[in-house]
Scaffold this motif. Structure first.
Motif, PDB file in Angstrom:
ATOM      1  N   GLY A 188       1.780   2.309  -8.569  1.00 58.51           N
ATOM      2  CA  GLY A 188       0.917   3.476  -8.412  1.00 58.51           C
ATOM      3  C   GLY A 188       0.296   3.891  -9.733  1.00 58.51           C
ATOM      4  N   GLY A 219       1.136   8.555  -6.635  1.00 58.49           N
ATOM      5  CA  GLY A 219       0.260   9.717  -6.631  1.00 58.49           C
ATOM      6  C   GLY A 219       1.022  10.989  -6.352  1.00 58.49           C
ATOM      7  N   THR A 230      -2.390   1.674 -10.607  1.00 58.46           N
ATOM      8  CA  THR A 230      -3.628   1.929  -9.856  1.00 58.46           C
ATOM      9  C   THR A 230      -4.375   3.122 -10.447  1.00 58.46           C
ATOM     10  N   ILE A 231      -3.634   4.176 -10.791  1.00 52.92           N
ATOM     11  CA  ILE A 231      -4.305   5.360 -11.346  1.00 52.92           C
ATOM     12  C   ILE A 231      -5.101   4.964 -12.590  1.00 52.92           C
ATOM     13  N   ALA A 238      -4.265   5.295   0.113  1.00 50.09           N
ATOM     14  CA  ALA A 238      -3.333   4.165   0.194  1.00 50.09           C
ATOM     15  C   ALA A 238      -2.519   4.248   1.480  1.00 50.09           C
ATOM     16  N   PHE A 264      -9.938   1.281   1.140  1.00 49.84           N
ATOM     17  CA  PHE A 264      -9.442   2.116   0.047  1.00 49.84           C
ATOM     18  C   PHE A 264     -10.598   2.556  -0.850  1.00 49.84           C
ATOM     19  N   ALA A 283      -4.942  11.295  -8.309  1.00 57.70           N
ATOM     20  CA  ALA A 283      -3.710  10.622  -7.904  1.00 57.70           C
ATOM     21  C   ALA A 283      -3.404  10.920  -6.439  1.00 57.70           C
ATOM     22  N   PHE A 339     -12.343   6.173  -1.626  1.00 55.08           N
ATOM     23  CA  PHE A 339     -12.289   6.732  -2.975  1.00 55.08           C
ATOM     24  C   PHE A 339     -13.693   7.089  -3.467  1.00 55.08           C
ATOM     25  N   LEU A 386      -8.184   3.163 -11.724  1.00 60.52           N
ATOM     26  CA  LEU A 386      -9.260   3.967 -11.146  1.00 60.52           C
ATOM     27  C   LEU A 386      -9.878   4.896 -12.180  1.00 60.52           C
ATOM     28  N   MET A 417      -5.701   9.038  -4.219  1.00 63.93           N
ATOM     29  CA  MET A 417      -5.230   7.651  -4.127  1.00 63.93           C
ATOM     30  C   MET A 417      -4.091   7.563  -3.126  1.00 63.93           C
ATOM     31  N   THR A 418      -3.169   8.514  -3.200  1.00 63.58           N
ATOM     32  CA  THR A 418      -2.042   8.517  -2.273  1.00 63.58           C
ATOM     33  C   THR A 418      -2.530   8.510  -0.828  1.00 63.58           C
ATOM     34  N   TRP A 465       0.826  -1.208   0.000  1.00 62.15           N
ATOM     35  CA  TRP A 465       0.000   0.000   0.000  1.00 62.15           C
ATOM     36  C   TRP A 465       0.854   1.249   0.000  1.00 62.15           C
TER      37      TRP A 465
END
Lengths: 207, 1027, 473
Positions: free
Chosen positions: C279, C102, C282-283, C131, C433, C124, C437, C286, C127-128, C95
């Motif tokens: 990361g 981000g 993940t972006i 996470a 998470f 981003a 979000f 999402l 998300m940071t 994580w």
């Protein structure tokens, strides 16, 4: 653009009956106006400066380049605040780590020397704290220097502004400017091609 | 916070006292009573506040008042009270030491018992005793737990109704009356083998009063067969006494003589004395069917099926005879009818020649369970080698043979037994299956069983009587050499246990009053029966000069021949099953002892189970892996047991330990292992040939082993070489780091300033891997038991573990070697665990100890990850407070431990809670105790100049072969300094530069160049590295 | 003059050298405002309720598992000796690393005036922050005696003891704390002007009050903007440094130990590239679905933006591949039986399939992004991105757990078997998470409007027209 706006009139009489917001009983706070483009705003600012106005403020939905320069705003002090915060953090962190580990509670750990020759192991925390406190200083500084937090503002009395500040570039010349005269300012704003020139009075509660 | 203890008024000249001071009624003593602790203890470093170390030190201080050198203090018989009732005048933390002994079939284990607050918490060997070097075995160490075991039977029951002591007395009186009327007809008494002179005396008395009484003695794993041979060969009652230390060449034919439980004390020690490569090193040949402790120490080892020991012995005999031209031996060898299997002639020749080269200084040994023929052959060989009278002499025990279990069964069949008192053992479980003892027992009108636990036998007898533990009762017992040891009660019977002696005495019409029966016996054999002599007997724990007289044996050739001829040949080729003494539960008598259940088997490292051990080749042939099920069929009976592949095991042979698979007896034994007794017959007590073994299509059984990977992977962890290698390059071990970088410190390390610097050395050359240290550590340091499931998950808590390495230079079973290696916290001077603990819960002391502050530990477990030796143990659950089968219930599980178990804990060691890391601390409580003792002695003078009171770490004290040496490495004269100075010394993983305070002395094997595969001996560190 | 007129003048002559437009279809600032705000102001869609109830349920189960673990003991996890850390630290690293991308995208790309990052930076950063929250769960609860966690903080106490500042775990405490603080500040401060917009547009009293509260009375005066811009640059700078610091400190958990397979100086770099790699994946995972749900975003988060993220992923993926090879080479070159053994066991022990999965994914998947076709096929990109994160989880597990199970003494080697509690706790963090979000999507503008508008063509005075084409300073 589908914004309804009153035409800038040549008729000077109009200046006497400006649209008014806030309550008439209260003193006049400022005369506000709206421009469509950043160029107009910057031009207006330059003109105001030339005219010798000092107490005015621009409101933009996003940072307009050159505006601050035109207003002759000083460079932001923020960087110095952050530097200060960072340096303090370094001092705090180092003393927090070294004083106990070397002076108050010296313990033999992993056969590492109880003096500064083991300094590297203390660095990571120093860095982390420095950055954290630096960042906090930056945000706090921005908020304070920017006159925030502030829940109300005379400008909110002006519906057009309050409802949709993002729909234009606003200028407000404050009543306590030494060159301020309602007529003069209104005239000037009209000349600058501003729309929705409005007299902004204070509201009861804002007293 | 200090409690002032209210002491009862004491007369100026007390009749019983705790210290010399009290005896003299000295001022210091009175003051110390009032002040609880001495200046030295409470005064020093007062400023620090009460840290853990201070606590330990204070506890030690109290101990120092009484403890040190108090071995001989006369014990206050009159005031023995179970601590449950609380003893107002005891001072918490003060240890008292008493001499006693633990009776075992192999002979008494002489002991010094540590009692704190009136309850025994720890046993150590009695160094005064001629046979003992102050060491113990795992069983003795664990016997403390048996005393406090909450599962012990607590009430006298008659037909499962609880009755009082009075009813029992009435019963005994009735029995005595009837016996008196009919001369003891129909009265049978079954006892175990406890070597107790008092029992013998009472037996004589009973026989004399009731001539018709049937006196039966039985042990599940007994040497009766062997003894009959001895009677025949050396004369009645004569027993051989072997002196291993005198032997230059030893051949063991299926004898695990280094295992104290098997052979009694003295062997391991005597053997170890001859393993120093700087001295004259002996050589050990072993022929055995499974890896035993002895096999692990062997210089040359041959895999021989148990049923072929005879053939092997005959082959050696023939080879020896052909050299010596000894006709007698030749005839013995030729007379033997075995399986007709043949052995590698080079091996036989090599052994025979080596034995002959050491004529009179050699020794051939065999296991007690083997048939008369093998034993006769072995004695024959020894005779031919002139060992009789040199390495082997005989002791005249004057033992009168008792009836056997089979005789008893016969008598019961004949209906001539009306009353049967079973005063020892658990025959219903252990009796040879052929005797059908359980059913016969039902035929006896009146039966009584005296036992510690309600076991299979107690369940079927009419009377169940709780037995008194040896720590609760008066008694005596002869050690291996016949020396009589005193058995003293350390505490009143916790649950009204009764000793066999009490029952026998009341049958014999003796009035029992404390030690009276034992005292009477003492009078019978002791030259001086005065009170003083009796006191000395109790004080020293044994009566000097009572050992059986030694004499040179007269070897009866004829008897030997007869014995050899008694062997009837059997077909080779089919499977055999070998019955082993379990290294954890013996013959099953310790099955209730969770300390022992969780003590790994010497070789398989199996806990909470036994297994059918098969050789890799057989496993392949049967198509099984570890845990697969086998059906072992012998005659009309079979057992199903899960198999474990045992490297170095003989082919077509299955070994299985006895005493397991006892469901429905107690929850500790539930679902633990497999019962092998059903396969035993009176004629096949040791092993049984001609069995059928087949794999069962069942889901594999899950074993829990503390070590699953036995290959060193080419990493020089345990290091060994040969004698030749050692003579050329004595420090060969420290050279084995190879191309690994030489350690360099980038930091100037802070000096460890203490005047005492602790270090420990393990001699792999004498470490036989017997687990004594492991159990001693568990007892000393309150190490919790976690249960099979947790061990399976890799969560065993033992602070000291014995890694067992298998190595074979050419990857063949034939050249397989075993090296046990005791691993405890290495107390690194720059410890990786310390650097990574965020809470500073583990730091270093200025005496070089890697300290562990339980209070400070938050359980990040990083330290354990970073420990290269993985000696740190984590309390994954509340192992002390929650039932082991409900660990996962969390708060829903009942909390708290049985009161009696609390009594077993060492008061000087914290009991750790859930979520903290723990590990070996070099027994810091003993270290601090000694330092207090020193401070007390020093008084005003310079402490550092004062010599430290002698003390040992728990593991060192227990070690029978003195492989572990612990002490102050600052003192060049200390044993540990000398050990560390030895050329064989190396530290494992030296390249990490953690500078461990624990060092190892490499193992040196002494191969015989003439033997096949001699070049593969001592080659465990030959590179077979990958990548 | 209006936006429409502005691009009449700006578009034709500069189009040749113009970068791909920040916003498609020459949308003006007002449209941007409406587009972004509508997501927050519109009626809550049903799928949102469905989604948050699912993720919320997972989060709740995870919470329950944590509670059970705390009252019962760490033993309810599969951790054991020698594998004292397993899923706890694996997931922590997973994580916290994901978080790094981000910050980097928003901070580093802002500093380097990569305008394409504007439209994805807000998401981003979110998300940071989320996470880090998930990562923070583990170090907090994985210890044996949670109730004594305060021993980690330098406060005087009765034991007369002090934290050990040489322990990487203590570094973690400070690093993660400051990382959470700074990235939250960065995220929030960047949001103030947009929150002010929401405040102005708010129709209900509650919304007006709430947004008025969080926007701190922002008016967008020239002075405020002046300080604001300065702050943003400073924060971006600090964050960029902090990211590197934090990832290095987390890497030191392994690197400073003596365990073969952990004890390697390459770890900080290793973790850094791995972090940005997972990361960016993940972006993509999402944002692409988000575009599908809110079509107006398609014009703000343009294919060319996503394309650039894909390229970032490709680059970082290649770095990761390099590290794998280098590690193996290093082990061999060290000629140290323990080092060699560690890596040999990694690929031959019962855990080999972890290593093989990890390598086969991380060595191949990112390389697919060399092909424009792949980068432009968004559904495929989502699938691949998810795979990349799977691969990264396996990598973390390989590093933490597999390494521990095969250390110095083969006698203490063991295996790790995850328990249901391990698994549900892990899925719990995933739940946390996504819950966070989803709340983020619903209640704050998911695109930095002010920054975006400032970068639009014609958004700046003509005297300063260089900006209008969106070129950097």
């Amino acid at each position: 653009m589908e914004i309804q706006r009153t035409q800038p009139g040549r008729d000077t009489k109009m200046s006497h009956h400006l649209p008014i917001c806030g309550s008439k009983e209260e003193p006049l706070h400022a005369i506000g106006a709206r421009f469509d483009t950043p160029d107009q705003l910057v031009a207006a600012v330059n003109r105001l400066r030339a005219e010798g106005y000092s107490a005015y403020e621009c409101y933009t939905p996003y940072p307009v380049h050159g505006l601050a320069e035109a207003m002759r705003l000083p460079k932001s002090l923020l960087s110095f605040l952050v530097l200060g915060g960072g340096l303090t953090a370094i001092l705090i962190a180092l003393s927090m780590e070294l004083v106990p580990s070397i002076l108050i509670y010296p313990l033999i750990v992993d056969g590492k020397p109880l003096n500064l020759s083991a300094l590297p192991q203390y660095v990571p925390i120093v860095v982390a704290l420095t950055l954290m406190i630096g960042a906090i200083a930056a945000v706090k500084g921005m908020i304070i220097l920017g006159g925030m937090p502030r829940l109300n503002n005379p400008m909110f009395a002006w519906d057009l502004f309050a409802k949709d500040a993002s729909r234009g570039f606003f200028l407000a010349i404050e009543a306590d400017d030494k060159k301020f005269t309602t007529a003069g300012v209104t005239e000037l704003l009209h000349q600058l091609g501003a729309g929705d020139v409005t007299a902004i009075h204070l509201e009861e509660e804002s007293k | 916070m200090k409690k002032i203890f209210q002491h009862p008024a004491r007369d100026a000249k007390p009749t019983l006292w705790r210290t010399q001071g009290e005896l003299e009624n000295s001022a210091e003593f009175n003051e110390s009573l009032a002040r609880e602790f001495t200046d030295a203890a409470s005064g020093r470093d007062a400023g620090e506040g009460l840290s853990r170390r201070d606590f330990v030190r204070l506890m030690g201080a109290a101990t120092a008042l009484t403890g040190v050198g108090l071995t001989g203090c006369r014990r206050p018989e009159a005031h023995l009270v179970p601590f449950a009732k609380g003893a107002e005048w005891t001072v918490p933390g003060k240890f008292l030491f008493y001499a006693s002994a633990m009776p075992t079939p192999a002979g008494a284990v002489p002991l010094i018992v540590t009692t704190s607050d009136g309850r025994p918490t720890k046993v150590e060997g009695n160094p005064l005793h001629p046979l003992s070097n102050g060491s113990t075995d795992a069983f003795a160490q664990a016997s403390v737990l048996d005393l406090y075991d909450p599962n012990r039977s607590k009430e006298i029951k008659h037909d499962s109704l609880t009755v009082g002591r009075g009813d029992l007395d009435n019963l005994l009186a009735k029995i005595r009356a009837t016996a008196g009327s009919n001369a003891g007809d129909g009265l049978a008494i079954l006892v175990g083998r406890e070597n107790s002179p008092t029992v013998e005396r009472l037996r004589a008395a009973l026989v004399q009063q009731f001539p018709k009484i049937l006196w039966v003695q039985d042990e599940a794993i007994s040497s009766r067969g062997a003894e009959e041979v001895f009677d025949a060969m050396f004369g009645a009652g004569a027993r051989p006494a072997c002196d291993v230390a005198k032997a230059d060449v030893i051949l063991s034919i299926g004898s695990d003589f280094l295992n104290p439980a098997e052979s009694g004390f003295g062997f391991a020690n005597g053997f170890a004395k001859r393993r120093d490569p700087k001295g004259s090193m002996n050589r050990l040949y072993v022929a055995e069917n499974h890896f035993s402790l002895t096999g692990g120490m062997a210089d040359h080892r041959l895999r021989v099926r148990a049923s072929e020991y005879g053939d092997f012995a005959a082959a050696v005999a023939a080879a020896v005879a052909s050299k010596t031209g000894d006709a007698g031996l030749k005839s013995l060898a030729s007379a033997y009818k075995g399986t007709g299997v043949t052995f590698d002639p080079a091996w036989i020749k090599g052994v025979a020649d080596d034995l002959l080269s050491a004529k009179g200084k050699s020794l051939v040994l065999d296991g007690a369970q083997q048939p008369a023929a093998v034993r006769a052959l072995v004695i024959g060989i020894n005779a031919a080698l002139g060992n009789l009278g040199t390495t082997i002499s005989v002791r005249q025990t004057g033992a009168k043979p008792a009836a056997k279990l089979s005789d008893l069964c016969a008598a019961i069949k004949a209906g001539s037994v009306k009353t049967l008192l079973i005063l020892g053992g658990n025959p219903v479980h252990t009796a040879p299956a052929g005797l059908d003892f359980a059913n016969l027992l039902a035929r006896v009108p009146e039966t009584l069983h005296l036992s510690l636990f309600t076991d299979e036998t107690s369940k079927v007898t009419h009377w169940q009587v709780p037995a008194a533990h040896y720590l609760e009762s008066w008694g005596d017992a002869r050690s291996l050499d016949g020396t009589v040891c005193s058995v003293q009660p350390m505490i009143l019977p916790l649950w009204n246990g009764i000793s066999a002696i009490e029952i026998l005495a009341s049958l014999a019409g003796e009035k029992i009053d404390g030690p009276s029966a034992v005292r009477a016996t003492f009078a019978s054999y002791s030259k001086d029966a005065s009170d003083a002599a009796w006191q000395t007997f109790l004080k020293n724990g044994f009566a000097a000069g009572t050992a059986w007289p030694l004499s040179a044996p007269a070897f009866n050739q004829g008897a030997a021949l007869a014995a050899v001829q008694s062997a009837k040949g059997s077909a080779s080729g089919e499977f055999e099953v070998v019955f082993l003494r379990s290294s954890s539960v013996d013959d099953g008598r310790y099955a209730n002892n969770s300390w022992l259940q969780e003590t790994p088997d010497f070789v398989t490292k199996l806990v909470w189970d036994n297994a059918a051990l098969v050789s890799p080749a057989d496993a392949k042939a049967l198509g099984i892996k570890d845990g697969d099920w086998l059906r072992i069929t012998a005659g009309d009976r079979y057992i199903d047991a899960a198999a474990l592949i045992a490297p170095g095991h003989a082919d077509r042979s299955v070994s299985i330990a006895l005493g397991y698979g006892r469901n429905g007896v107690s929850h500790v034994m539930e679902k633990v292992g497999f019962d092998a007794y059903p396969l035993r017959d009176s004629s096949t007590l040791g092993y049984r040939g001609g069995v059928a073994v087949k794999a069962l299509p069942k889901d594999a059984y899950v074993f829990a082993r503390t070590q699953e990977h036995e290959n060193m992977e080419g990493r020089n962890i345990a290091r060994e070489g040969t004698l030749g290698q050692f003579r050329e390059e004595p420090n060969f071990a420290s050279e084995m780091d190879g191309e690994l970088p030489k350690p360099v410190s980038i930091y100037p390390n802070p000096p460890l300033t203490g005047d005492l610097q602790w270090g420990l050395s393990v001699d792999l050359n004498s470490c036989i891997g017997c687990n004594a240290c492991l159990v001693a550590c568990r007892a000393e340091n309150n190490v919790p038991v976690v249960g099979k499931d947790q061990v399976r998950r890799g969560r065993d808590m033992a602070w000291i573990r014995i890694d067992r390495w298998f190595a074979s230079a050419d990857h063949r079973e034939e050249s397989l070697e075993m090296i046990p290696m005791a691993v405890m916290c290495q107390q690194c001077e720059s410890a990786p665990c310390e650097a990574v603990c965020p809470a500073n819960a583990t730091v270093h002391s200025e005496e070089g100890l890697n300290l562990m502050a339980y209070n400070r530990c938050i359980g990040t477990r990083y330290c354990a990850n970073n420990c290269p030796w993985k000696v740190r143990r984590f309390n994954w659950f509340d192992y002390n407070e929650r039932p082991l089968d409900q660990l996962y219930y969390g708060p829903l599980a009942p909390k708290g431990m049985a009161d009696s178990l609390k009594m077993a804990k060492n008061p000087n060691v914290t009991v750790r809670m859930r979520g903290v890391m723990e590990k070996c601390t070099f027994c810091i409580q003993r270290i601090e105790e000694a330092k207090i003792g020193r401070a007390v002695k020093a008084g005003a003078s310079d402490v550092t100049k004062t010599p430290l009171p002698a003390f040992k770490s728990a593991c060192q004290q227990a070690c029978p072969s003195e492989a572990i040496v612990f002490g102050n490495i600052n003192d060049p004269q200390s044993a540990v300094s000398k050990a560390k100075a030895d050329a064989r010394t190396y530290s494992s993983l030296a390249y990490l530069n953690t500078r461990p305070r624990v060092t190892y002395m490499a193992r040196v094997r002494n191969p015989n160049p003439a033997m096949p595969g001699a070049d593969l001996v001592g080659a465990a560190n030959r590179r077979n590295e990958h990548a | 003059m209006s936006a429409t007129t502005s691009n009449e003048t700006a578009a034709p002559d500069l189009s040749a050298i113009a970068r791909p437009p920040q916003v498609l279809n020459n949308r003006g600032p007002l449209w941007v405002t409406d587009a972004v705000c509508s997501i927050v102001e519109g009626k809550t869609p049903l799928w949102w309720y469905a989604a948050i109830s699912v993720s919320g349920a997972f989060a709740a189960i995870g919470g329950a598992c944590i509670l059970y673990m705390i009252v019962t003991g760490v033993g309810v996890w599969g951790s054991n000796s020698p594998c004292f850390w397993a899923w706890d630290i694996t997931n922590f690293i997973f994580w916290v690393s994901m978080a790094h991308a981000g910050s980097l995208i928003s901070a580093l790309l802002f500093l380097t005036r990569q305008k394409w990052s504007i439209s994805i930076s807000r998401a981003a950063e979110a998300m940071t922050v989320f996470a880090i929250v998930c990562a923070g769960v583990y170090p907090a609860i994985h210890i044996g005696r949670v109730w004594f966690v305060w021993f980690l903080f330098p406060v005087p106490n009765s034991y007369g003891m002090w934290p050990n500042f040489s322990s990487p775990l203590l570094w973690d405490v400070f690093a993660v704390t400051s990382y959470l603080t700074v990235s939250s500040l960065f995220w929030f401060a960047g949001m103030i002007p947009d929150l002010a917009v929401l405040r102005d547009r708010a129709t209900t009293k509650i919304r007006k009050f709430a947004y008025g509260l969080v926007s701190l009375g922002w008016l967008g005066t020239a002075r405020q903007w002046r300080h604001y811009e300065m702050m943003y640059v400073l924060l971006a700078g600090l964050t960029s440094v902090l990211v590197v610091t934090v990832t290095s400190i987390v890497a030191s958990d392994c690197a400073t130990s003596v365990v073969p397979g952990w004890h390697a100086t390459i770890f900080p770099f290793y973790f850094m590239v791995g972090a940005v790699y997972s990361g960016s994946a993940t972006i993509l995972t999402l944002l692409i679905p988000l575009r599908a749900i809110y079509p107006q975003l398609k014009e703000l988060i343009t294919p060319s933006h996503l394309d650039k993220v894909c390229k970032l992923l490709l680059m970082m993926g290649s770095c990761v591949a390099y590290v794998y090879v280098f590690e193996l080479f290093n082990a061999w070159y060290s000629a140290n039986p323990f080092e060699r053994g560690a890596f040999w066991e990694r690929f031959t022990s019962s855990y080999s399939w972890y290593a093989i999965t990890c390598l086969s994914i991380n060595l191949t998947i990112p390389q697919l992004f060399w092909f424009k076709a792949v980068r432009r096929c968004l559904p495929l990109v989502v699938v691949l991105a998810i795979l990349c994160n799977v691969g990264m989880w396996f990598e973390r597990f390989m590093i933490v757990t597999t390494t521990l199970t095969r250390d110095f003494l083969p006698s203490s080697w063991g295996n790790f078997h995850a328990t249901i509690v391990d698994i549900l706790t892990a899925t719990g963090t995933v739940g946390i998470f996504f819950t966070l979000f989803l709340l983020f999507i619903r209640f704050v503008p998911i695109i930095n409007m002010s920054e975006l508008k400032a970068a639009l063509p014609g958004s700046q005075p003509h005297g300063d027209s260089a900006h209008s084409t969106g070129e950097g300073h």
